[in-house]
Structures are given as structure tokens and as C-alpha cells.
Motif scaffolding. Structure first.
Motif, PDB file in Angstrom:
ATOM      1  N   THR A  49       0.855  -1.183   0.000  1.00 48.35           N
ATOM      2  CA  THR A  49       0.000   0.000   0.000  1.00 48.35           C
ATOM      3  C   THR A  49       0.887   1.228   0.000  1.00 48.35           C
ATOM      4  O   THR A  49       1.852   1.323   0.746  1.00 48.35           O
ATOM      5  CB  THR A  49      -0.921   0.027   1.239  1.00 48.35           C
ATOM      6  N   LYS A  50       0.566   2.119  -0.881  1.00 51.17           N
ATOM      7  CA  LYS A  50       1.354   3.336  -1.037  1.00 51.17           C
ATOM      8  C   LYS A  50       0.611   4.473  -0.347  1.00 51.17           C
ATOM      9  O   LYS A  50      -0.579   4.674  -0.570  1.00 51.17           O
ATOM     10  CB  LYS A  50       1.533   3.635  -2.520  1.00 51.17           C
ATOM     11  N   LYS A  51       1.321   5.212   0.491  1.00 48.84           N
ATOM     12  CA  LYS A  51       0.701   6.350   1.156  1.00 48.84           C
ATOM     13  C   LYS A  51       0.449   7.448   0.131  1.00 48.84           C
ATOM     14  O   LYS A  51       1.269   7.669  -0.759  1.00 48.84           O
ATOM     15  CB  LYS A  51       1.612   6.877   2.262  1.00 48.84           C
ATOM     16  N   PRO A  52      -0.677   8.146   0.255  1.00 44.56           N
ATOM     17  CA  PRO A  52      -0.971   9.202  -0.715  1.00 44.56           C
ATOM     18  C   PRO A  52       0.008  10.363  -0.565  1.00 44.56           C
ATOM     19  O   PRO A  52       0.495  10.652   0.530  1.00 44.56           O
ATOM     20  CB  PRO A  52      -2.392   9.639  -0.352  1.00 44.56           C
ATOM     21  N   GLU A  53       0.284  11.001  -1.680  1.00 47.09           N
ATOM     22  CA  GLU A  53       1.156  12.171  -1.662  1.00 47.09           C
ATOM     23  C   GLU A  53       0.419  13.302  -0.955  1.00 47.09           C
ATOM     24  O   GLU A  53      -0.761  13.541  -1.206  1.00 47.09           O
ATOM     25  CB  GLU A  53       1.490  12.572  -3.098  1.00 47.09           C
ATOM     26  N   LEU A  54       1.114  13.998  -0.068  1.00 45.55           N
ATOM     27  CA  LEU A  54       0.481  15.043   0.732  1.00 45.55           C
ATOM     28  C   LEU A  54       0.813  16.428   0.185  1.00 45.55           C
ATOM     29  O   LEU A  54       1.876  16.653  -0.388  1.00 45.55           O
ATOM     30  CB  LEU A  54       0.935  14.932   2.186  1.00 45.55           C
TER      31      LEU A  54
END
Length: 104
Positions: free
Chosen positions: A20-25
């Protein structure tokens, strides 16, 4: 559903590991102008960004003295929604207040 000894006809089954890739903030910042009232900026920070009055005042003073102030850090879609909400509220009240998104 086959058991552990199911036939694969000579093919090799590989277990894939899902990552799972964390969303870009993105940072949402308010930009200073010479016409928007300080009270309106505080109201925007309290209503759109859910800031407490003291924190909203601190951010408003940062916008006033430094030209911009950080309102929060959000995933892209949320940041975009917040920027649009600020622009719409400002337009509805006749102020030129602007908000912007910056990659974190």
C-alpha cells in the motif's frame, strides 16, 4: 477451493505481496492580500480548516506578517477541495483571499 496439493499443470504459483502506497500530501496555504479582513481569515480557518480560535488567530497573523500561512497538510483531493472552498467563500463575501496547494 483447492487445498495445498492442488494441481498447477507445471506452472509455478507465486505469492504476490501487495504494497500500500501512502498518498502524496500537499500543504494548503492562505496568501496575504491588502483587502481581506483579518476577521474573515479567522472565520475561514475555523470553519473550513476546523481550527480553534487561538490557532486560527495565530495562522491569520502569520498570513498577515509573512505573506502566507500553513492551514494544514492533506492528500491531493482533500487539499484541492479545501482550496476551492476558500476561494468560493471569499468570492461569496467579496474578498480576494486566495489559497494554494504546495507539495510537501
Amino acid at each position: 477451493m483447492a487445498g495445498p496439493d492442488r494441481q498447477t499443470d507445471g506452472e509455478i504459483l507465486e505469492r504476490t505481496k501487495q504494497e500500500t502506497k501512502k498518498p502524496e500530501l500537499y500543504k494548503v496555504v492562505l496568501l496575504n492580500d491588502d483587502y481581506t479582513t483579518m476577521d474573515f481569515v479567522v472565520e475561514v480557518l475555523e470553519t473550513i480548516f476546523n481550527r480553534q480560535p487561538a490557532e486560527a488567530f495565530r495562522i491569520m497573523m502569520m498570513v498577515h506578517t509573512q505573506g502566507k500561512g500553513l492551514c494544514g497538510v492533506y492528500p491531493h483531493e482533500v487539499a484541492e477541495t479545501k482550496v476551492n472552498a476558500v476561494m468560493e467563500a471569499a468570492r461569496d463575501h467579496g474578498f480576494p483571499l486566495r489559497a494554494a496547494m504546495e507539495p510537501e
